[in-house]
Design a protein around this motif. Structure first.
Motif, mmCIF file in Angstrom:
data_model
loop_
_atom_site.group_PDB
_atom_site.id
_atom_site.type_symbol
_atom_site.label_atom_id
_atom_site.label_comp_id
_atom_site.label_asym_id
_atom_site.label_seq_id
_atom_site.Cartn_x
_atom_site.Cartn_y
_atom_site.Cartn_z
ATOM 1 N N PRO A 172 20.689 6.327 98.149
ATOM 2 C CA PRO A 172 21.250 5.070 98.646
ATOM 3 C C PRO A 172 21.421 5.149 100.167
ATOM 4 N N GLN A 227 30.492 2.335 95.912
ATOM 5 C CA GLN A 227 29.383 1.915 95.057
ATOM 6 C C GLN A 227 28.538 3.097 94.585
ATOM 7 N N TYR A 228 28.469 4.147 95.386
ATOM 8 C CA TYR A 228 27.692 5.342 95.063
ATOM 9 C C TYR A 228 28.620 6.559 95.168
ATOM 10 N N VAL A 231 24.464 9.962 100.247
ATOM 11 C CA VAL A 231 24.235 8.602 100.743
ATOM 12 C C VAL A 231 23.977 8.702 102.251
#
Length: 82
Positions: free
Chosen positions: A21, A46-47, A52
């Motif tokens: 991501p 979200q992740y 990330v």
């Protein structure tokens, strides 16, 4: 692996592909300068596991590193799995 390897040149197991991501400048700036911290936090929420990549130079890279990543989001980063 080249752009179009044939199966006899590169068996599939030798050419793994990976993705993580990642934010882009447009995804950070769309939250506005005042909302930058929320955009960065959103990526982490979200992740919640793994790697990330977050753009941090959309407005002020020094503030992002010291005040946001280094202070306000530090515990959220340190508490991540992976």
């Amino acid at each position: 692996c080249g752009p179009n390897p044939t199966p006899d040149q590169f068996p599939p197991f030798l050419c793994p592909g990976y993705s993580i991501p990642a934010s882009e400048h447009s995804t950070i700036t769309s939250w506005t300068k005042a909302g930058e911290i929320d955009a960065l936090r959103n990526m982490l929420v979200q992740y919640p596991t793994g790697i990330v990549a977050c753009v941090s130079d959309s407005f002020d890279v020094f503030k992002a590193c010291s005040d946001m990543w280094g202070t306000e989001l530090k515990e959220l980063v340190l508490g991540r799995e992976g």
